[in-house]
Design a protein around this motif. Structure first.
Motif, PDB file in Angstrom:
ATOM      1  N   GLY A  58       1.652   0.628 -16.813  1.00  0.00           N
ATOM      2  CA  GLY A  58       0.854   1.568 -17.856  1.00  0.00           C
ATOM      3  C   GLY A  58       0.202   2.776 -17.057  1.00  0.00           C
ATOM      4  O   GLY A  58       0.379   3.032 -16.032  1.00  0.00           O
ATOM      5  N   PRO A  59      -0.317   3.559 -18.015  1.00  0.00           N
ATOM      6  CA  PRO A  59      -0.486   4.852 -17.183  1.00  0.00           C
ATOM      7  C   PRO A  59      -1.805   4.750 -16.344  1.00  0.00           C
ATOM      8  O   PRO A  59      -1.796   5.619 -15.567  1.00  0.00           O
ATOM      9  CB  PRO A  59      -1.181   5.642 -18.564  1.00  0.00           C
ATOM     10  N   ILE A  60      -2.581   3.756 -16.533  1.00  0.00           N
ATOM     11  CA  ILE A  60      -3.835   3.820 -15.338  1.00  0.00           C
ATOM     12  C   ILE A  60      -3.043   3.450 -13.974  1.00  0.00           C
ATOM     13  O   ILE A  60      -3.459   3.962 -12.980  1.00  0.00           O
ATOM     14  CB  ILE A  60      -4.725   2.692 -15.997  1.00  0.00           C
ATOM     15  N   LEU A  61      -2.190   2.428 -13.973  1.00  0.00           N
ATOM     16  CA  LEU A  61      -1.541   1.832 -12.720  1.00  0.00           C
ATOM     17  C   LEU A  61      -0.611   2.982 -12.131  1.00  0.00           C
ATOM     18  O   LEU A  61      -0.525   3.264 -10.966  1.00  0.00           O
ATOM     19  CB  LEU A  61      -0.860   0.655 -12.927  1.00  0.00           C
ATOM     20  N   GLN A  62      -0.105   3.853 -13.247  1.00  0.00           N
ATOM     21  CA  GLN A  62       0.886   5.102 -12.750  1.00  0.00           C
ATOM     22  C   GLN A  62      -0.175   6.210 -12.022  1.00  0.00           C
ATOM     23  O   GLN A  62       0.432   6.683 -10.913  1.00  0.00           O
ATOM     24  CB  GLN A  62       1.508   5.858 -13.932  1.00  0.00           C
ATOM     25  N   LEU A  63      -1.206   6.332 -12.654  1.00  0.00           N
ATOM     26  CA  LEU A  63      -2.136   7.420 -11.935  1.00  0.00           C
ATOM     27  C   LEU A  63      -2.657   6.879 -10.433  1.00  0.00           C
ATOM     28  O   LEU A  63      -2.729   7.528  -9.697  1.00  0.00           O
ATOM     29  CB  LEU A  63      -3.207   7.673 -12.775  1.00  0.00           C
ATOM     30  N   PHE A  64      -3.101   5.542 -10.583  1.00  0.00           N
ATOM     31  CA  PHE A  64      -3.781   4.868  -9.330  1.00  0.00           C
ATOM     32  C   PHE A  64      -2.761   4.706  -8.156  1.00  0.00           C
ATOM     33  O   PHE A  64      -3.063   5.098  -7.065  1.00  0.00           O
ATOM     34  CB  PHE A  64      -4.365   3.585  -9.732  1.00  0.00           C
ATOM     35  N   LEU A  65      -1.505   4.077  -8.786  1.00  0.00           N
ATOM     36  CA  LEU A  65      -0.496   3.715  -7.394  1.00  0.00           C
ATOM     37  C   LEU A  65       0.694   4.991  -7.307  1.00  0.00           C
ATOM     38  O   LEU A  65       0.617   5.122  -6.139  1.00  0.00           O
ATOM     39  CB  LEU A  65       0.305   2.505  -7.769  1.00  0.00           C
ATOM     40  N   GLY A  66       1.009   5.274  -8.419  1.00  0.00           N
ATOM     41  CA  GLY A  66       2.262   6.335  -8.512  1.00  0.00           C
ATOM     42  C   GLY A  66       1.469   7.845  -7.772  1.00  0.00           C
ATOM     43  O   GLY A  66       2.083   8.144  -6.850  1.00  0.00           O
ATOM     44  N   THR A  67       0.493   8.299  -8.506  1.00  0.00           N
ATOM     45  CA  THR A  67      -0.125   9.745  -8.243  1.00  0.00           C
ATOM     46  C   THR A  67      -0.997   9.482  -6.702  1.00  0.00           C
ATOM     47  O   THR A  67      -0.849  10.259  -5.913  1.00  0.00           O
ATOM     48  CB  THR A  67      -0.553  10.275  -9.361  1.00  0.00           C
ATOM     49  N   GLY A  68      -1.866   8.576  -6.998  1.00  0.00           N
ATOM     50  CA  GLY A  68      -2.838   8.420  -6.126  1.00  0.00           C
ATOM     51  C   GLY A  68      -2.516   7.940  -4.880  1.00  0.00           C
ATOM     52  O   GLY A  68      -2.496   8.512  -3.622  1.00  0.00           O
ATOM     53  N   PHE A  69      -2.165   6.563  -4.811  1.00  0.00           N
ATOM     54  CA  PHE A  69      -1.697   5.760  -3.440  1.00  0.00           C
ATOM     55  C   PHE A  69      -0.653   6.458  -2.719  1.00  0.00           C
ATOM     56  O   PHE A  69      -0.845   6.472  -1.711  1.00  0.00           O
ATOM     57  CB  PHE A  69      -1.677   4.548  -3.985  1.00  0.00           C
ATOM     58  N   MET A  70       0.546   6.597  -3.535  1.00  0.00           N
ATOM     59  CA  MET A  70       1.776   7.058  -2.901  1.00  0.00           C
ATOM     60  C   MET A  70       1.616   8.534  -2.543  1.00  0.00           C
ATOM     61  O   MET A  70       1.948   8.811  -1.495  1.00  0.00           O
ATOM     62  CB  MET A  70       2.809   6.983  -3.908  1.00  0.00           C
ATOM     63  N   GLY A  71       0.874   9.242  -3.149  1.00  0.00           N
ATOM     64  CA  GLY A  71       0.517  10.724  -2.724  1.00  0.00           C
ATOM     65  C   GLY A  71      -0.426  10.831  -1.490  1.00  0.00           C
ATOM     66  O   GLY A  71      -0.159  11.702  -0.621  1.00  0.00           O
ATOM     67  N   GLY A  72      -1.393   9.877  -1.232  1.00  0.00           N
ATOM     68  CA  GLY A  72      -2.081   9.721  -0.122  1.00  0.00           C
ATOM     69  C   GLY A  72      -1.216   9.033   0.929  1.00  0.00           C
ATOM     70  O   GLY A  72      -1.407   9.291   2.108  1.00  0.00           O
ATOM     71  N   TYR A  73      -0.222   8.313   0.833  1.00  0.00           N
ATOM     72  CA  TYR A  73       0.337   7.485   1.782  1.00  0.00           C
ATOM     73  C   TYR A  73       1.672   8.087   2.368  1.00  0.00           C
ATOM     74  O   TYR A  73       1.731   8.338   3.766  1.00  0.00           O
ATOM     75  CB  TYR A  73       1.028   6.236   1.118  1.00  0.00           C
ATOM     76  N   THR A  74       2.499   8.855   1.438  1.00  0.00           N
ATOM     77  CA  THR A  74       3.425   9.707   1.745  1.00  0.00           C
ATOM     78  C   THR A  74       2.911  11.059   2.582  1.00  0.00           C
ATOM     79  O   THR A  74       1.740  11.314   2.118  1.00  0.00           O
ATOM     80  CB  THR A  74       4.497   9.855   0.797  1.00  0.00           C
ATOM     81  N   THR A  75       3.764  11.696   3.411  1.00  0.00           N
ATOM     82  CA  THR A  75       3.282  12.696   4.104  1.00  0.00           C
ATOM     83  C   THR A  75       4.332  13.975   4.359  1.00  0.00           C
ATOM     84  O   THR A  75       5.034  13.872   5.377  1.00  0.00           O
ATOM     85  CB  THR A  75       2.506  12.458   5.317  1.00  0.00           C
ATOM     86  N   PHE A  76       4.649  14.697   3.291  1.00  0.00           N
ATOM     87  CA  PHE A  76       5.505  15.793   3.448  1.00  0.00           C
ATOM     88  C   PHE A  76       5.190  16.601   4.483  1.00  0.00           C
ATOM     89  O   PHE A  76       6.074  17.236   5.205  1.00  0.00           O
ATOM     90  CB  PHE A  76       6.025  16.259   2.045  1.00  0.00           C
ATOM     91  N   SER A  77       4.009  17.039   4.555  1.00  0.00           N
ATOM     92  CA  SER A  77       3.397  17.887   5.313  1.00  0.00           C
ATOM     93  C   SER A  77       3.572  17.963   6.668  1.00  0.00           C
ATOM     94  O   SER A  77       4.101  18.664   7.795  1.00  0.00           O
ATOM     95  CB  SER A  77       2.058  18.595   5.156  1.00  0.00           C
ATOM     96  N   THR A  78       3.170  16.505   7.283  1.00  0.00           N
ATOM     97  CA  THR A  78       3.519  16.170   8.566  1.00  0.00           C
ATOM     98  C   THR A  78       4.946  15.983   8.994  1.00  0.00           C
ATOM     99  O   THR A  78       5.307  16.305  10.093  1.00  0.00           O
ATOM    100  CB  THR A  78       2.579  14.846   8.836  1.00  0.00           C
TER     101      THR A  78
END
Length: 118
Positions: A58-78
Motif C-alpha cells: 500500500g502507499p503507506i508501506l511504499q513511502l516508509f519502506l521504498g522511499t524512506g528506508f531504502m533511500g536511507g539505506y542505499t548510498t549512491f553518493s558514497t
C-alpha cells in the motif's frame, strides 16, 4: 501530507542507521582497497527495492519502506566518492572492478528482486 513526511523521515533514519552499522562491521572485518561495505549495501538495496516495488504494498508501506528506508539505506553518493578516491589513488584495477561490479550486480539484484516480488 505531514504523515507522509514523517513516514519517509522515520524510514530513512532506520535505513541510514542500518547502513552505518553494516559499514562499521564490514570495515572492521576486512581491511582492503575494495569498498566491500558500500558494495554490499548497494547490491542488497537494489534487490530489496526491486522486490518492494514489484509487490502490492500500500502507499503507506511504499513511502516508509521504498522511499524512506531504502533511500536511507542505499548510498549512491558514497559509491561515487569512493570511486573518485580510487581514481585519485590511481588504483584503476580496483576502481574498474568496483564500478563495473556495482552496476552489473545491482542490475541483476534488482531484476531478481522484481521477479521474486511479482
Amino acid at each position: 501530507m505531514l504523515i507522509n513526511f514523517l513516514l519517509v523521515g522515520f524510514g530513512a533514519s532506520l535505513g541510514a542507521m542500518l547502513r552505518y552499522g553494516i559499514s562499521i562491521f564490514v570495515k572492521s572485518k576486512w581491511k582492503t582497497d575494495f569498498p566491500y561495505a558500500t558494495f554490499f549495501i548497494n547490491i542488497t538495496g537494489s534487490f530489496l527495492l526491486g522486490f518492494l516495488v514489484s509487490t502490492a504494498l500500500g502507499p503507506i508501506l511504499q513511502l516508509f519502506l521504498g522511499t524512506g528506508f531504502m533511500g536511507g539505506y542505499t548510498t549512491f553518493s558514497t559509491f561515487k566518492v569512493e570511486s573518485m578516491e580510487l581514481k585519485w589513488k590511481t588504483n584503476f584495477q580496483v576502481l574498474f572492478s568496483y564500478v563495473g561490479l556495482t552496476y552489473l550486480c545491482g542490475l541483476i539484484a534488482a531484476f531478481i528482486g522484481i521477479m521474486l516480488g511479482v
